[in-house]
Design a protein around this motif. Structure first.
Motif, mmCIF file in Angstrom:
data_model
loop_
_atom_site.group_PDB
_atom_site.id
_atom_site.type_symbol
_atom_site.label_atom_id
_atom_site.label_comp_id
_atom_site.label_asym_id
_atom_site.label_seq_id
_atom_site.Cartn_x
_atom_site.Cartn_y
_atom_site.Cartn_z
ATOM 1 N N ALA A 152 0.828 -1.211 0.000
ATOM 2 C CA ALA A 152 0.000 0.000 0.000
ATOM 3 C C ALA A 152 0.863 1.261 0.000
ATOM 4 O O ALA A 152 1.989 1.265 0.486
ATOM 5 N N ARG A 166 -3.067 0.290 -5.186
ATOM 6 C CA ARG A 166 -2.196 0.427 -4.015
ATOM 7 C C ARG A 166 -2.447 1.728 -3.259
ATOM 8 O O ARG A 166 -2.136 1.836 -2.077
ATOM 9 N N GLY A 186 -5.358 2.613 -2.717
ATOM 10 C CA GLY A 186 -6.663 2.404 -2.115
ATOM 11 C C GLY A 186 -7.781 3.006 -2.930
ATOM 12 O O GLY A 186 -8.902 3.185 -2.445
#
Length: 288
Positions: free
Chosen positions: A32, A100, A102
Motif C-alpha cells: 500500500a 495500491r 486504495g
C-alpha cells in the motif's frame, strides 16, 4: 543549431521503439501507498485517474491509426502500434498504482469526458495526431510540475516513469504529425489550424476543472499550471514552423506567457532531445 526531428526517418523511430519494448522493472515495489492525509490520498487518486484516461485514449487512438495505415504505410503503422503499446504499459502500471493507493478506476469528470469524447469522434488523421501531441505535451508538463511538490517516494517514481517516457513521446508525435500532413492542401491545413486554436484555448482552461480535484496532491494552482501548459505548447510548435501552427501569442499574453518565456529552455521537439530520451536509463528527469 539544433537538428529538427524531421531529419529522423520513421525507420529511426521504429528501431528505437523496438529497443524499448523490454520495459524492465518499473521499480514501483509493492504494498500500500500511504500519503498520510485522507484528502491528499483522495486527490492523488483523482490525479492518477486522469493520467490513466490519457494513457487509455492514447493507446486506443494509436492502435486505431495503426490499423488504418497497415495497408498504406506498414512502417509507420508498426511505429504507431509500438507507441500505443507503451501507452498500454503505462495504463497497466497506473491500474496497479491506483489499487495500491486504495483507489479505483472512476468515471471521467464532465470536462474531461467532453474532451475525450470529442477526441474519440475525430475522423481526420491529422486531427487525431495533433490532439494526441497536445495531450502528450500537457501530460508531460503536469507530471514535471507535480514533481516539484510531491515527496512520497513511490508516487515520485510513478511520475518520473511517465515524465521520462513522455520526453520521447512528444517529439515522436511531432514526427507523426509531419507524416500525416505530408501532401495536405492549404485548405486542409487551415481547417487543422482552427482545431488547433480551439484545442489550445481549451487546454489552457483545463486547470479550472482539474485543480479542485488534484491540487491537494500536486500543489499546483490554476494559473501556474495554465501558464505551464501555454509555455510548453508554445515551445513545441515554435520549434516546428513547418507545421504552420504558430502559438496564439495574444491568448498566451492574457495569462502572462511571453515569447521570451517560451524561448527559455530546450525544445522537446529537437532530434537531440529525442535521442536523449530514447534510452530510458539515460533520461534525466527535471522539474518545471
Amino acid at each position: 543549431m539544433a537538428t529538427s526531428v524531421d531529419d529522423r526517418p520513421t525507420a529511426w523511430w521504429l528501431a528505437t521503439l523496438e529497443r524499448r519494448r523490454d520495459h524492465g522493472d518499473a521499480g514501483l515495489g509493492d504494498g500500500a501507498i500511504d500519503l498520510a492525509l485522507p484528502e491528499v490520498q483522495e486527490a492523488a487518486v483523482r490525479f492518477f485517474n486522469a493520467a490513466l484516461r490519457a494513457e487509455e485514449s492514447g493507446q486506443s487512438q494509436a492502435h486505431a491509426l495503426a490499423d488504418a495505415l497497415s495497408d498504406v504505410d506498414a512502417e509507420l503503422a508498426r511505429t504507431l502500434r509500438l507507441y500505443g503499446d507503451e501507452e498500454g504499459w503505462h495504463r497497466e502500471l497506473l491500474i496497479d498504482f491506483l489499487a495500491r493507493l486504495g483507489g479505483s478506476i472512476r468515471p471521467m469528470g464532465r470536462v474531461t469526458r467532453v474532451l475525450y469524447k470529442g477526441y474519440a469522434r475525430a475522423k481526420r488523421m491529422e486531427t487525431i495526431v495533433l490532439t494526441n501531441l497536445m495531450f502528450e505535451t500537457i501530460g508531460s508538463t503536469t507530471y514535471r510540475m507535480a514533481l516539484r511538490n510531491v515527496t512520497q517516494p513511490t508516487a515520485r517514481r510513478m511520475l518520473t516513469i511517465l515524465t521520462r517516457d513522455e520526453a520521447f513521446h512528444v517529439p515522436l508525435n511531432v514526427h507523426f504529425l509531419r507524416r500525416v500532413l505530408d501532401g495536405k492542401s492549404q485548405r486542409e491545413r487551415r481547417r487543422l489550424r482552427l482545431v488547433y486554436w480551439l484545442l489550445f484555448a481549451s487546454l489552457l482552461a483545463l486547470p479550472l476543472a482539474s485543480r479542485p480535484k488534484a491540487a491537494r496532491f500536486d500543489g499546483l494552482s490554476v494559473l501556474d499550471l495554465s501558464r505551464g501548459y501555454g509555455r510548453e505548447l508554445a515551445r513545441v510548435f515554435s520549434a516546428a514552423p513547418d507545421l504552420e501552427l504558430p502559438p496564439p501569442w495574444w491568448l498566451l499574453a492574457l495569462i502572462g506567457v511571453s515569447r521570451q518565456d517560451a524561448d527559455r529552455g530546450v525544445s522537446p521537439t529537437t532530434a537531440t532531445a529525442a535521442e536523449r530520451a530514447a534510452e530510458r536509463e539515460h533520461v534525466a528527469v527535471h522539474t518545471l
